[in-house]
Design a protein around this motif. Sequence first.
Motif, PDB file in Angstrom:
ATOM      1  N   TRP A 244      65.700 -81.006 -25.363  1.00 18.34           N
ATOM      2  CA  TRP A 244      65.046 -80.287 -24.224  1.00 18.34           C
ATOM      3  C   TRP A 244      63.874 -80.988 -23.453  1.00 18.34           C
ATOM      4  CZ3 TRP A 244      65.905 -76.054 -20.973  1.00 18.34           C
ATOM      5  CH2 TRP A 244      67.100 -75.281 -21.204  1.00 18.34           C
ATOM      6  N   TYR A 245      63.131 -81.708 -24.257  1.00 23.11           N
ATOM      7  CA  TYR A 245      61.880 -82.135 -23.698  1.00 23.11           C
ATOM      8  C   TYR A 245      61.462 -83.625 -24.155  1.00 23.11           C
ATOM      9  CZ  TYR A 245      61.660 -77.101 -23.617  1.00 23.11           C
ATOM     10  OH  TYR A 245      61.881 -75.736 -23.216  1.00 23.11           O
ATOM     11  N   ASP A 246      62.450 -84.260 -24.781  1.00 22.73           N
ATOM     12  CA  ASP A 246      62.072 -85.704 -25.008  1.00 22.73           C
ATOM     13  C   ASP A 246      62.707 -86.448 -24.053  1.00 22.73           C
ATOM     14  OD1 ASP A 246      61.623 -87.874 -26.350  1.00 22.73           O
ATOM     15  OD2 ASP A 246      63.506 -88.157 -27.376  1.00 22.73           O
ATOM     16  N   GLY A 247      62.599 -87.818 -23.878  1.00 22.81           N
ATOM     17  CA  GLY A 247      63.159 -88.763 -22.967  1.00 22.81           C
ATOM     18  C   GLY A 247      62.379 -89.647 -22.302  1.00 22.81           C
ATOM     19  N   TYR A 248      60.952 -89.487 -22.419  1.00 24.00           N
ATOM     20  CA  TYR A 248      59.992 -90.442 -21.689  1.00 24.00           C
ATOM     21  C   TYR A 248      59.612 -91.239 -22.713  1.00 24.00           C
ATOM     22  CZ  TYR A 248      59.539 -86.685 -18.317  1.00 24.00           C
ATOM     23  OH  TYR A 248      59.743 -85.357 -17.685  1.00 24.00           O
ATOM     24  N   CYS A 249      60.655 -92.510 -22.561  1.00 20.97           N
ATOM     25  CA  CYS A 249      60.379 -93.503 -23.545  1.00 20.97           C
ATOM     26  C   CYS A 249      59.516 -94.528 -22.913  1.00 20.97           C
ATOM     27  CB  CYS A 249      61.886 -94.035 -23.664  1.00 20.97           C
ATOM     28  SG  CYS A 249      62.965 -93.013 -24.313  1.00 20.97           S
ATOM     29  N   LEU A 250      58.469 -94.821 -23.484  1.00 23.23           N
ATOM     30  CA  LEU A 250      57.402 -95.879 -23.041  1.00 23.23           C
ATOM     31  C   LEU A 250      57.268 -96.863 -24.004  1.00 23.23           C
ATOM     32  CD1 LEU A 250      54.951 -93.298 -21.485  1.00 23.23           C
ATOM     33  CD2 LEU A 250      56.574 -94.640 -20.258  1.00 23.23           C
ATOM     34  N   GLY A 251      57.957 -98.091 -23.943  1.00 23.76           N
ATOM     35  CA  GLY A 251      57.678 -99.017 -25.057  1.00 23.76           C
ATOM     36  C   GLY A 251      58.866 -98.317 -26.169  1.00 23.76           C
ATOM     37  N   GLU A 252      58.108 -98.203 -27.272  1.00 23.91           N
ATOM     38  CA  GLU A 252      58.733 -98.055 -28.644  1.00 23.91           C
ATOM     39  C   GLU A 252      58.421 -96.240 -28.746  1.00 23.91           C
ATOM     40  OE1 GLU A 252      60.671 -99.601 -30.408  1.00 23.91           O
ATOM     41  OE2 GLU A 252      60.294-101.215 -28.800  1.00 23.91           O
ATOM     42  N   CYS A 253      57.445 -95.817 -27.923  1.00 19.68           N
ATOM     43  CA  CYS A 253      57.180 -94.377 -28.062  1.00 19.68           C
ATOM     44  C   CYS A 253      57.818 -93.550 -27.199  1.00 19.68           C
ATOM     45  CB  CYS A 253      55.438 -94.419 -27.731  1.00 19.68           C
ATOM     46  SG  CYS A 253      54.546 -93.047 -28.438  1.00 19.68           S
TER      47      CYS A 253
END
Length: 463
Positions: A244-253
Motif C-alpha cells: 500500500w505505501y512503499d515504492g519511493y525507491c531513492l537509491g538503495e533506500c
Amino acid sequence: QCAVNSEVYIDKTGLLEYTNKVLGTNARFICNSRPRRFGKSVTVDMLTAYYSKGCDTEKMFSGLEISKCPDFYEHLNKYDVIHFDVQWCCISAGSSENLISYITNIVVSELRETYPEVNLVENSTIYGAMARINTVLGKQFIVIIDEWDVLIRDESANGKVQKAYINFLRGMFKGSEPTKYIQLAYLTGILPIKKIKTQSALNNFDEFTMLDAGRLVSFVGFTEDEVKTLCEKYRMDFEQVKKWYDGYCLGECHIYNPIAVVNLVTKGKFKSYWSETGTYEAIVPLLNMDFEGLKTAIIEMLGGSRAEIDVSSFQNDMVSFANRDDVLTYLIHLGYLGYDEDAEAAFVPNEEIRQELTKAILEKWMVAQKRHRLSDKQVQMARELGLNPDKLGKIDNHRQEVWKTPLPQFIEDIYFKRFKREEPETVKPLKQIMAEMEVKKKQQKAKKEERRKQRALSSGSEE
C-alpha cells in the motif's frame, strides 16, 4: 516537542549530524524538497529547536540520536535562527505582492530589537541587516525557510511576483557576501529551486530531491526498517503495508509516506490517506494536458509498467511545461510517481497512489459522464481539452442561461477549434480503459511472481 510527544515518533535527529558537519562550509546551503505530508515542517521545527539561542532543548534532545554525537553540545542552542514559513506569511501579508515587504519588516525589526547596539537604521533589507551585524559583532545566522516554493506554485502566472521573490532569495544567499553571515541555510518545499534557463536560480545550493535525495535519503520519509519496527509494535502485516505505501525507491533506500503509515498504525485501516491531507483534483489538468504520449504513459504505469523519462528539461515551475516528461517530472516531485534513477524511469509507487491517480483520471469522469449525459466521444474530447470534470456544472447551465450552448455541443465546438478535427481518431469508453488497466496490472503481477520463482530456483540450484 509536540512531535516527540506523539504516539508515533520516529527519531530523525540524525539529520542534525549532517547539518552540523556542513556548518560554515561550502555545503552550508541546502534545499531539501519532498512531497506534501512527508514531514517537511517537522524537520524545520527540529532544526530550529536544536540550533536556536531562543530555545532550551537539551532535555528534549537527550536520548535521541543526535545526543550520541561528540559535537552535540557544541551547536545546541548556540545560534541566531531566522525561521519563517512562506505559506503562513502569505496569509498574514494579505497578498503575494506584499509578501517580501511583510517578511522583511518583521525580520529587520526583530534584528534591531535583538541587537540595539548595532546601528541598523540605514539597513532596510534582511541581508543588509545580517551583513551589518556580522561586520560589527562577527555574528553568523542560520536561516530556515519552510514552504519556500509557495509563490512558484500558487502564483505561477505572476511573473513579476516570482521574479521579485527570486531576487529576494538571491539577495540573502547568492554571492560571496552571504558566506560571511550565513552559517547554514535550509530551504524546504515541494519543488526544487526554479531554473533560469538551464541553471538553478540559486546554484550555490546543494539540492536533495525526489529524483536524487543523496546523503539525506533516510530523512525524506520513513525507511523500510522503521516501518518494520512499527508493524511489529502495532501487529500490522508488513507485506500488506509495503504493497500500500512503499515504492519511493531513492537509491538503495525504500521510503514510505510518513503520514500514511502513521494513520495506518493508529487507525488500523488500509486505505488511501492521501486525499484526506490534500486534493488530487489539482493534478487533473496536468494529466489531461495535450502532450504526445502523456495519457498513454499514465495508463500504462497504472497497469504496472514503467515509463522512461528525461527529467532534465523541467524548469521547476508551473508554467514551463514543454512535453510529457516535464509533466511526469512534476508528478514525481509531488509524490504521485516514483523514480528509478538508474533506469531513468517513472512508475506508480504503490496502491495508495494508484487509487488516487485512478480517481483523478477516470472515476471523476465516469460520474461527470452520467451527470451531464455525455457520450464516450464527448468525454474523451473533454479529457483531451484538459477540462476538469468537477467544474463542468458551471458550463452545463444553458437551461438557466439560455444564450449558452448546451455542454455536449460546447465540448465538440471547442474541440474542433483547438484540434481542427471533429472527433478523436479513436474513442475508448472509460469502462474499457479501466478494464484494460486491470488486465495489465494482473499481467505485471504474474510476470513479477514468475521472476521471483525463477530467482528462487536459480539460488536453489546454486546451493
